[in-house]
Motif scaffolding. Structure first.
Motif, short mmCIF file in Angstrom:
data_model
loop_
_atom_site.label_atom_id
_atom_site.label_comp_id
_atom_site.label_asym_id
_atom_site.label_seq_id
_atom_site.Cartn_x
_atom_site.Cartn_y
_atom_site.Cartn_z
N UNK A 13 4.25 -29.77 7.63
CA UNK A 13 4.64 -29.01 6.76
C UNK A 13 4.85 -27.49 7.82
N UNK A 14 3.89 -27.13 8.55
CA UNK A 14 3.89 -25.81 9.29
C UNK A 14 5.00 -26.02 10.34
N UNK A 15 5.08 -27.21 10.91
CA UNK A 15 6.26 -27.18 11.99
C UNK A 15 7.73 -27.01 11.49
N UNK A 16 7.79 -27.78 10.29
CA UNK A 16 9.08 -27.82 9.63
C UNK A 16 9.20 -26.29 9.16
N UNK A 42 14.36 -24.86 20.97
CA UNK A 42 13.64 -25.22 19.59
C UNK A 42 12.67 -26.48 20.19
N UNK A 43 11.52 -26.14 19.58
CA UNK A 43 10.41 -27.12 20.03
C UNK A 43 10.42 -28.46 19.11
N UNK A 44 10.40 -29.74 19.94
CA UNK A 44 10.65 -31.03 19.33
C UNK A 44 9.17 -31.38 19.11
N UNK A 71 11.22 -26.43 13.66
CA UNK A 71 10.96 -27.44 14.57
C UNK A 71 11.85 -28.87 14.47
N UNK A 72 12.30 -29.32 15.37
CA UNK A 72 12.65 -30.79 15.22
C UNK A 72 11.65 -31.87 15.03
N UNK A 108 5.00 -23.14 20.55
CA UNK A 108 6.55 -23.04 20.70
C UNK A 108 6.85 -22.61 22.02
N UNK A 109 5.80 -22.55 23.11
CA UNK A 109 5.97 -22.10 24.48
C UNK A 109 6.30 -23.75 25.16
N UNK A 110 5.93 -24.75 24.42
CA UNK A 110 6.47 -26.03 24.74
C UNK A 110 7.83 -26.78 24.28
N UNK A 111 8.45 -27.42 25.07
CA UNK A 111 9.58 -28.09 24.70
C UNK A 111 9.22 -29.30 23.91
#
Length: 143
Positions: free
Chosen positions: A127-130, A1-3, A134-135, A103-106
Motif C-alpha cells: 500500500x505504501x509503494x502504491x 519511477x521506481x519499479x 510506484x509501478x 525512490x533513489x533506486x530504479x
C-alpha cells in the motif's frame, strides 16, 4: 519511477526470505547490477553476510557491510543504518517498513514468506509503494 517487485514465497522453510534474497542478489550481480540489501539491524546484517558466502556451493557474490573499508567499491552492500551511496541499482528490502530512500533506486525487491507477521507487513508496504505511485508487480513462487 521506481519499479517494485513483490516475490510471494509459498515455502515454510527457515530463512527462505534470506536465501531467496541471496539468489536474487547473485542473479543481479551476474547481470552487472549493484545491489543494496537493507536489513533491520546489525545481527541480521551479519547473518546475511554469512549466508551470502554459504547459500550455494560454488557461488561467489562479492559483498560488504555498509560503512566498512572498501564498501564503496563493492557491488553488493548490506546495510541497516543510513542511506547507501549513489549508483546502486537494486534495493532488496528485508525490513518491516519501506526504507525512506527507496525512490533513489530504479528497482526494489520485496520478499514475502508465509510468516503471518511478514505477510501483514508486506501488505502494508505494498500500500505504501502504491500510494507513492510506484509501478508494482507481484510474482507467486513455489519455492
Amino acid at each position: 519511477m521506481t519499479k517494485v517487485d513483490f516475490y510471494l514465497l509459498t515455502s515454510h522453510q527457515p530463512q527462505i526470505r534470506e536465501r531467496f534474497a541471496c539468489k536474487l542478489t547473485e542473479k543481479a550481480y551476474r547481470l552487472g547490477h549493484r545491489v543494496h540489501i537493507q536489513v533491520e539491524d546489525q545481527s541480521q546484517a551479519q547473518k546475511m553476510d554469512d549466508l551470502l558466502w554459504t547459500f550455494r556451493q560454488g557461488s561467489f557474490v562479492p559483498h560488504a557491510l555498509m560503512d566498512t573499508e572498501g564498501a564503496a567499491e563493492t557491488p553488493v552492500l548490506i546495510g541497516y543504518e543510513g542511506e547507501p551511496g549513489a549508483g546502486m541499482e537494486l534495493l532488496i528490502n528485508l525490513c518491516r517498513e519501506v526504507p525512506q530512500f527507496f525512490s533513489h533506486f530504479p528497482r526494489v525487491a520485496e520478499i514475502i514468506d508465509q510468516d503471518e507477521n511478514n505477510r501483514h507487513a508486506g501488505r502494508q508496504r505494498y500500500r505504501d509503494y502504491r500510494d507513492q505511485g510506484c509501478s508494482l508487480e507481484t510474482h507467486q513462487l513455489s519455492i
